[in-house]
Design a protein around this motif. Structure first.
Motif, PDB file in Angstrom:
ATOM      1  N   GLY A 110      31.444  19.345 122.132  1.00 20.65           N
ATOM      2  CA  GLY A 110      32.771  19.285 122.153  1.00 20.65           C
ATOM      3  C   GLY A 110      33.434  18.383 121.031  1.00 20.65           C
ATOM      4  N   GLN A 111      32.459  18.241 120.023  1.00 13.17           N
ATOM      5  CA  GLN A 111      32.745  17.167 119.044  1.00 13.17           C
ATOM      6  C   GLN A 111      34.181  17.877 118.292  1.00 13.17           C
ATOM      7  OE1 GLN A 111      29.878  18.648 119.547  1.00 13.17           O
ATOM      8  NE2 GLN A 111      28.111  17.281 118.764  1.00 13.17           N
ATOM      9  N   GLN A 112      34.827  17.058 117.518  1.00 13.06           N
ATOM     10  CA  GLN A 112      35.993  17.465 116.977  1.00 13.06           C
ATOM     11  C   GLN A 112      35.358  17.097 115.460  1.00 13.06           C
ATOM     12  OE1 GLN A 112      39.667  15.504 118.533  1.00 13.06           O
ATOM     13  NE2 GLN A 112      40.441  17.596 118.548  1.00 13.06           N
ATOM     14  N   ALA A 113      35.836  18.223 114.536  1.00 15.84           N
ATOM     15  CA  ALA A 113      35.743  17.913 112.980  1.00 15.84           C
ATOM     16  C   ALA A 113      37.151  17.639 112.536  1.00 15.84           C
ATOM     17  CB  ALA A 113      34.894  18.915 112.390  1.00 15.84           C
ATOM     18  N   LEU A 114      37.287  16.746 111.889  1.00 14.86           N
ATOM     19  CA  LEU A 114      38.849  16.482 111.201  1.00 14.86           C
ATOM     20  C   LEU A 114      38.686  16.125 109.771  1.00 14.86           C
ATOM     21  CD1 LEU A 114      40.202  14.034 113.989  1.00 14.86           C
ATOM     22  CD2 LEU A 114      40.581  16.682 113.760  1.00 14.86           C
ATOM     23  N   VAL A 115      39.413  16.880 108.914  1.00 18.96           N
ATOM     24  CA  VAL A 115      39.468  16.669 107.574  1.00 18.96           C
ATOM     25  C   VAL A 115      40.119  15.212 107.256  1.00 18.96           C
ATOM     26  CG1 VAL A 115      40.675  17.398 105.230  1.00 18.96           C
ATOM     27  CG2 VAL A 115      39.577  18.950 106.887  1.00 18.96           C
ATOM     28  N   ASP A 116      39.313  14.417 106.399  1.00 18.26           N
ATOM     29  CA  ASP A 116      39.655  13.001 106.227  1.00 18.26           C
ATOM     30  C   ASP A 116      40.033  12.763 104.747  1.00 18.26           C
ATOM     31  OD1 ASP A 116      40.345  10.699 107.686  1.00 18.26           O
ATOM     32  OD2 ASP A 116      38.213   9.815 106.841  1.00 18.26           O
ATOM     33  N   GLY A 117      39.852  13.586 104.090  1.00 21.05           N
ATOM     34  CA  GLY A 117      40.169  13.527 102.497  1.00 21.05           C
ATOM     35  C   GLY A 117      39.834  14.440 101.577  1.00 21.05           C
ATOM     36  N   LEU A 118      40.089  14.696 100.638  1.00 21.89           N
ATOM     37  CA  LEU A 118      39.374  15.756  99.575  1.00 21.89           C
ATOM     38  C   LEU A 118      39.592  15.009  98.100  1.00 21.89           C
ATOM     39  CD1 LEU A 118      38.663  18.842  98.631  1.00 21.89           C
ATOM     40  CD2 LEU A 118      41.281  19.050  98.617  1.00 21.89           C
ATOM     41  N   GLN A 119      38.751  15.073  97.313  1.00 21.55           N
ATOM     42  CA  GLN A 119      38.771  14.706  95.859  1.00 21.55           C
ATOM     43  C   GLN A 119      38.454  15.836  95.004  1.00 21.55           C
ATOM     44  OE1 GLN A 119      36.172  11.163  95.711  1.00 21.55           O
ATOM     45  NE2 GLN A 119      38.206   9.906  95.786  1.00 21.55           N
ATOM     46  N   LEU A 120      39.155  16.122  93.968  1.00 15.91           N
ATOM     47  CA  LEU A 120      38.554  17.443  93.227  1.00 15.91           C
ATOM     48  C   LEU A 120      38.385  16.712  91.713  1.00 15.91           C
ATOM     49  CD1 LEU A 120      41.358  20.031  94.191  1.00 15.91           C
ATOM     50  CD2 LEU A 120      38.797  19.775  94.825  1.00 15.91           C
ATOM     51  N   THR A 121      37.623  17.542  90.971  1.00 13.87           N
ATOM     52  CA  THR A 121      37.503  16.997  89.363  1.00 13.87           C
ATOM     53  C   THR A 121      38.582  17.383  88.795  1.00 13.87           C
ATOM     54  OG1 THR A 121      36.398  19.139  89.119  1.00 13.87           O
ATOM     55  CG2 THR A 121      34.946  17.603  89.851  1.00 13.87           C
ATOM     56  N   SER A 122      38.892  16.840  87.669  1.00 15.68           N
ATOM     57  CA  SER A 122      39.886  16.944  86.610  1.00 15.68           C
ATOM     58  C   SER A 122      40.279  18.659  86.398  1.00 15.68           C
ATOM     59  CB  SER A 122      39.876  16.408  85.357  1.00 15.68           C
ATOM     60  OG  SER A 122      38.591  16.986  84.817  1.00 15.68           O
ATOM     61  N   LYS A 123      38.994  19.430  86.430  1.00 14.57           N
ATOM     62  CA  LYS A 123      39.172  20.918  86.290  1.00 14.57           C
ATOM     63  C   LYS A 123      39.598  21.520  87.622  1.00 14.57           C
ATOM     64  CE  LYS A 123      35.736  21.573  82.532  1.00 14.57           C
ATOM     65  NZ  LYS A 123      34.532  22.248  82.224  1.00 14.57           N
ATOM     66  N   GLY A 124      39.557  20.984  88.743  1.00 13.66           N
ATOM     67  CA  GLY A 124      40.227  21.440  89.937  1.00 13.66           C
ATOM     68  C   GLY A 124      39.163  22.456  90.497  1.00 13.66           C
ATOM     69  N   ASN A 125      37.956  22.679  90.161  1.00 13.87           N
ATOM     70  CA  ASN A 125      37.210  23.527  90.564  1.00 13.87           C
ATOM     71  C   ASN A 125      35.935  23.056  91.336  1.00 13.87           C
ATOM     72  OD1 ASN A 125      35.772  22.906  88.381  1.00 13.87           O
ATOM     73  ND2 ASN A 125      35.060  24.828  87.636  1.00 13.87           N
TER      74      ASN A 125
END
Length: 207
Positions: A110-125
């Motif tokens: 029953g655990q929940q997974a919640l998106v807590d952040g996102l960091q992308l490189t300068s190229k965005g890939n």
């Protein structure tokens, strides 16, 4: 993979380049996984193949076994392998990753997974997606998922927990096996463990 399963897998691919949309799409995938595990708990207990099929259709299209094992053995070793060796190693590791994910999903309570952040490189890939695991009886845990967008959709190929990378954790072991005994030994090791896993599934009694 059947045509219907392949079509479903393609619908699950995350293609956006927008930061907020990527976070939203991965959150939706987390919700879909949680819903499946919750709604099919009884079925999975009776027939483990139900969960294995779900892992194959919904998770393995997002996790890149090739990128993971290539990073684990290192560029220097990878370049020395023949095309056949690369394909056999990738396939053996794919089944290994499938086993890891199956065993992880089996522990769902029953655990929940919640998106807590996102960091992308300068190229965005490339980047790191931070997910918070909300547990009922323990403090929340934070896991970072390493992302890469080689073509038109996002793939996961590593994760980091308490600063420790999964790839780094296995790198020395796998490289040592190849350097001492050859890549065939590593492939055989994967296949042997995967065979034991498959036998254990077929021998599990239904409730």
């Amino acid at each position: 993979m059947t045509t219907s399963v392949a079509a479903k897998a393609n619908r699950n691919l995350i293609t956006s380049t927008s930061l907020e949309q990527i976070k939203h799409d991965f959150q939706q995938q987390f919700f879909d996984i949680q819903r499946f595990l919750t709604e099919n708990k009884r079925k999975m207990q009776q027939d483990p193949q139900v969960l294995l099929d779900f892992v194959d259709s919904d998770l393995m299209n997002v996790w890149s076994s090739k990128l993971t094992i290539r990073a684990m053995v290192g560029v220097k070793i990878w370049k020395k392998l023949s095309k056949t060796e690369r394909e056999e190693l990738t396939q053996a590791y794919r089944e290994t990753m499938q086993r890891y994910l199956f065993e992880t999903m089996q522990k769902f309570e029953g655990q929940q997974a919640l998106v807590d952040g996102l960091q992308l490189t300068s190229k965005g890939n490339k980047g790191w997606l931070t997910a918070k695991l909300v547990l009922e009886t323990f403090p929340d845990l934070t896991v970072d998922l390493k992302l890469y967008r080689p073509e038109n959709h996002w793939l996961i190929y590593d994760f980091r927990f308490q600063g420790i990378s999964f790839i780094k954790l296995k790198q020395h072991q796998y490289q040592s096996i190849i350097n001492e005994h050859g890549v065939a030994a590593l492939i055989q090791d994967f296949n042997d463990k995967n065979q034991v896993f498959r036998k254990s599934l077929s021998s599990e009694p239904n409730d």
